[in-house]
Scaffold this motif. Structure first.
Motif, PDB file in Angstrom:
ATOM      1  N   MET A   1       0.848  -1.199   0.000  1.00 29.14           N
ATOM      2  CA  MET A   1       0.000   0.000   0.000  1.00 29.14           C
ATOM      3  C   MET A   1       0.886   1.252   0.000  1.00 29.14           C
ATOM      4  SD  MET A   1      -2.950   1.068   2.738  1.00 29.14           S
ATOM      5  CE  MET A   1      -3.856   2.591   2.554  1.00 29.14           C
ATOM      6  N   GLU A   2       0.578   2.164  -0.874  1.00 29.43           N
ATOM      7  CA  GLU A   2       1.379   3.378  -0.997  1.00 29.43           C
ATOM      8  C   GLU A   2       1.148   4.308   0.190  1.00 29.43           C
ATOM      9  OE1 GLU A   2       2.108   7.078  -4.130  1.00 29.43           O
ATOM     10  OE2 GLU A   2       0.672   5.482  -4.589  1.00 29.43           O
ATOM     11  N   LYS A   3       2.242   4.815   0.730  1.00 25.49           N
ATOM     12  CA  LYS A   3       2.140   5.721   1.865  1.00 25.49           C
ATOM     13  C   LYS A   3       1.723   7.110   1.398  1.00 25.49           C
ATOM     14  CE  LYS A   3       6.318   5.114   3.385  1.00 25.49           C
ATOM     15  NZ  LYS A   3       7.525   5.234   4.259  1.00 25.49           N
ATOM     16  N   LEU A   4       0.916   7.777   2.222  1.00 25.74           N
ATOM     17  CA  LEU A   4       0.510   9.137   1.896  1.00 25.74           C
ATOM     18  C   LEU A   4       1.684  10.092   1.980  1.00 25.74           C
ATOM     19  CD1 LEU A   4      -1.673  11.281   1.327  1.00 25.74           C
ATOM     20  CD2 LEU A   4      -2.047  11.416   3.813  1.00 25.74           C
ATOM     21  N   LEU A   5       2.544   9.860   2.974  1.00 24.00           N
ATOM     22  CA  LEU A   5       3.657  10.774   3.196  1.00 24.00           C
ATOM     23  C   LEU A   5       4.870   9.987   3.672  1.00 24.00           C
ATOM     24  CD1 LEU A   5       4.534  13.789   3.328  1.00 24.00           C
ATOM     25  CD2 LEU A   5       3.831  13.772   5.727  1.00 24.00           C
ATOM     26  N   ASP A   6       5.990  10.179   2.984  1.00 24.61           N
ATOM     27  CA  ASP A   6       7.236   9.524   3.355  1.00 24.61           C
ATOM     28  C   ASP A   6       8.047  10.480   4.238  1.00 24.61           C
ATOM     29  OD1 ASP A   6       9.610   8.180   3.602  1.00 24.61           O
ATOM     30  OD2 ASP A   6       9.812   7.689   1.490  1.00 24.61           O
ATOM     31  N   VAL A   7       7.840  10.372   5.527  1.00 19.72           N
ATOM     32  CA  VAL A   7       8.505  11.262   6.474  1.00 19.72           C
ATOM     33  C   VAL A   7      10.014  11.072   6.437  1.00 19.72           C
ATOM     34  CG1 VAL A   7       8.708  11.925   8.899  1.00 19.72           C
ATOM     35  CG2 VAL A   7       6.475  11.301   7.968  1.00 19.72           C
ATOM     36  N   GLY A   8      10.444   9.846   6.257  1.00 18.39           N
ATOM     37  CA  GLY A   8      11.871   9.571   6.203  1.00 18.39           C
ATOM     38  C   GLY A   8      12.551  10.304   5.054  1.00 18.39           C
ATOM     39  N   PHE A   9      11.875  10.382   3.910  1.00 15.69           N
ATOM     40  CA  PHE A   9      12.443  11.090   2.761  1.00 15.69           C
ATOM     41  C   PHE A   9      12.534  12.589   3.058  1.00 15.69           C
ATOM     42  CE2 PHE A   9      12.631  12.981  -1.434  1.00 15.69           C
ATOM     43  CZ  PHE A   9      13.506  12.133  -2.092  1.00 15.69           C
ATOM     44  N   ILE A  10      11.552  13.122   3.773  1.00 22.21           N
ATOM     45  CA  ILE A  10      11.588  14.541   4.159  1.00 22.21           C
ATOM     46  C   ILE A  10      12.805  14.806   5.038  1.00 22.21           C
ATOM     47  CG2 ILE A  10      10.420  16.368   5.452  1.00 22.21           C
ATOM     48  CD1 ILE A  10       7.767  15.119   4.659  1.00 22.21           C
ATOM     49  N   ILE A  17      18.750  19.887   0.835  1.00 27.48           N
ATOM     50  CA  ILE A  17      18.153  21.117   0.306  1.00 27.48           C
ATOM     51  C   ILE A  17      18.714  22.333   1.031  1.00 27.48           C
ATOM     52  CG2 ILE A  17      15.988  22.389   0.027  1.00 27.48           C
ATOM     53  CD1 ILE A  17      14.571  19.664  -0.176  1.00 27.48           C
ATOM     54  N   ALA A  18      18.821  22.230   2.357  1.00 25.73           N
ATOM     55  CA  ALA A  18      19.319  23.351   3.156  1.00 25.73           C
ATOM     56  C   ALA A  18      20.760  23.700   2.807  1.00 25.73           C
ATOM     57  CB  ALA A  18      19.207  23.026   4.639  1.00 25.73           C
ATOM     58  N   ALA A  19      21.508  22.777   2.236  1.00 27.85           N
ATOM     59  CA  ALA A  19      22.901  23.048   1.859  1.00 27.85           C
ATOM     60  C   ALA A  19      23.004  24.138   0.798  1.00 27.85           C
ATOM     61  CB  ALA A  19      23.558  21.769   1.358  1.00 27.85           C
ATOM     62  N   GLN A  20      21.917  24.348   0.051  1.00 24.49           N
ATOM     63  CA  GLN A  20      21.898  25.393  -0.981  1.00 24.49           C
ATOM     64  C   GLN A  20      21.362  26.724  -0.449  1.00 24.49           C
ATOM     65  OE1 GLN A  20      23.317  24.903  -3.923  1.00 24.49           O
ATOM     66  NE2 GLN A  20      23.807  22.854  -3.157  1.00 24.49           N
ATOM     67  N   LEU A 195      15.892  16.789  -6.321  1.00 20.38           N
ATOM     68  CA  LEU A 195      15.650  15.633  -5.449  1.00 20.38           C
ATOM     69  C   LEU A 195      14.286  15.007  -5.706  1.00 20.38           C
ATOM     70  CD1 LEU A 195      17.073  16.780  -1.975  1.00 20.38           C
ATOM     71  CD2 LEU A 195      18.049  15.112  -3.561  1.00 20.38           C
ATOM     72  N   GLY A 196      13.302  15.874  -5.922  1.00 18.19           N
ATOM     73  CA  GLY A 196      11.955  15.366  -6.170  1.00 18.19           C
ATOM     74  C   GLY A 196      11.868  14.553  -7.442  1.00 18.19           C
ATOM     75  N   GLU A 204       6.966  15.439  -0.785  1.00 16.77           N
ATOM     76  CA  GLU A 204       7.859  15.426   0.375  1.00 16.77           C
ATOM     77  C   GLU A 204       8.917  16.543   0.289  1.00 16.77           C
ATOM     78  OE1 GLU A 204       5.928  11.479   0.359  1.00 16.77           O
ATOM     79  OE2 GLU A 204       6.791  12.797  -1.164  1.00 16.77           O
ATOM     80  N   VAL A 205       9.525  16.716  -0.888  1.00 16.99           N
ATOM     81  CA  VAL A 205      10.580  17.735  -0.982  1.00 16.99           C
ATOM     82  C   VAL A 205       9.997  19.133  -0.871  1.00 16.99           C
ATOM     83  CG1 VAL A 205      12.161  16.289  -2.295  1.00 16.99           C
ATOM     84  CG2 VAL A 205      10.539  17.760  -3.520  1.00 16.99           C
ATOM     85  N   TYR A 206       8.766  19.319  -1.351  1.00 17.27           N
ATOM     86  CA  TYR A 206       8.168  20.647  -1.236  1.00 17.27           C
ATOM     87  C   TYR A 206       7.761  20.951   0.203  1.00 17.27           C
ATOM     88  CZ  TYR A 206       8.207  21.083  -6.286  1.00 17.27           C
ATOM     89  OH  TYR A 206       8.612  21.188  -7.591  1.00 17.27           O
ATOM     90  N   ILE A 207       7.435  19.912   0.964  1.00 20.38           N
ATOM     91  CA  ILE A 207       7.214  20.118   2.397  1.00 20.38           C
ATOM     92  C   ILE A 207       8.529  20.544   3.051  1.00 20.38           C
ATOM     93  CG2 ILE A 207       6.747  18.946   4.588  1.00 20.38           C
ATOM     94  CD1 ILE A 207       4.646  17.290   3.170  1.00 20.38           C
ATOM     95  N   ALA A 208       9.612  19.854   2.704  1.00 23.82           N
ATOM     96  CA  ALA A 208      10.920  20.182   3.276  1.00 23.82           C
ATOM     97  C   ALA A 208      11.343  21.609   2.919  1.00 23.82           C
ATOM     98  CB  ALA A 208      11.971  19.181   2.790  1.00 23.82           C
ATOM     99  N   VAL A 209      11.184  21.981   1.650  1.00 24.35           N
ATOM    100  CA  VAL A 209      11.627  23.316   1.234  1.00 24.35           C
ATOM    101  C   VAL A 209      10.743  24.400   1.837  1.00 24.35           C
ATOM    102  CG1 VAL A 209      10.294  23.638  -0.914  1.00 24.35           C
ATOM    103  CG2 VAL A 209      12.602  24.549  -0.742  1.00 24.35           C
ATOM    104  N   SER A 210       9.460  24.104   2.010  1.00 23.22           N
ATOM    105  CA  SER A 210       8.572  25.095   2.643  1.00 23.22           C
ATOM    106  C   SER A 210       8.968  25.323   4.099  1.00 23.22           C
ATOM    107  CB  SER A 210       7.116  24.641   2.548  1.00 23.22           C
ATOM    108  OG  SER A 210       6.903  23.453   3.300  1.00 23.22           O
TER     109      SER A 210
END
Length: 240
Positions: A1-10, A17-20, A195-196, A204-210
């Protein structure tokens, strides 16, 4: 079953992402500094109603405020190389300059500086005009030159008035730098898109960047509050 949100990837993508972030902040702060200079010159041209330059500055401000920032970035990115090439072929100028080695960060910095200069000119002009006219008259009465009067009397007072608006512009600029990826600048948004696309985890990456943008803006807001309090404290001391 596909996960709604991959917290580990975030969590994993967050530091990458923060390195930039230095790229984002360098463009935002650098263009803010250059924009302040352009805005100050434009504001003074309007205040002193300098012939010809007044009309040019009014056209410049109107154009920048009437066109999207995205279009301005493209105009600078494609226009500057064409201008350099034209100067090289028609007049023999800039022969040693290879447009292919100009970093895209330069175009981003230039386009944002031009954009900010137009908006900041109105902020600076209104701040200068908010200073009591008696200050101008008193400075003239003691024989101060216009430049000395502006630097020592008017601008320090106008600075206090302008701080909130300047802070808002800086925060907006930090967020607007997300557009620079379109010309090849790898900032935090650019890194997030890379990354996305690699992991097919755009949500997930857009959550991280936000979160990164949010944290940075919170820190900038806190810093600006301290700067404004300090400036108003000195203003109160001077007034007393």
């Amino acid at each position: 079953m596909e996960k709604l949100l991959d917290v580990g990837f975030i969590v994993k993508s967050f530091p990458v992402i923060a390195a930039q972030l230095p790229v984002t902040l360098a463009i935002a702060i650098g263009s803010m500094a250059l924009g302040l200079l352009i805005g100050l010159l434009t504001a003074l041209i309007k205040i002193y109603k300098i012939p010809v330059l007044k009309q040019i500055s009014a056209c410049y401000v109107s154009f920048v405020r009437g066109t999207p920032l995205l279009v301005q970035i493209y105009l600078v990115f494609y226009g500057i190389p064409k201008l350099i090439y034209f100067c090289q072929t028609e007049y023999g100028w800039l022969q040693g300059l290879d447009v292919n080695v100009i970093a895209p960060e330069f175009y981003a910095l230039l386009s944002f500086s031009v954009n900010l200069g137009a908006y900041l000119s109105e902020t600076i002009r209104s701040a200068i005009e908010s200073v009591d006219r008696g200050q101008f008259e008193a400075a003239k009465a003691i024989g101060m030159s216009p430049a000395s009067m502006m630097m020592k009397i008017i601008l320090p007072q106008a600075w206090v008035v302008a701080i909130p608006n300047l802070g808002n512009v800086l925060i907006s600029t930090i967020k607007d730098t997300s557009l620079v990826f379109i010309i090849g600048v790898i900032d935090v948004m650019g890194q997030a898109k890379i990354l996305g696309s690699r992991g097919l985890a755009f949500f997930e990456v857009y959550i991280a960047v936000s979160l990164i943008y949010w944290i940075v803006c919170i820190l900038i807001e806190a810093l600006l509050v301290r700067v404004e309090k300090r400036a108003r404290r000195y203003e109160g001391s001077a007034a007393s």
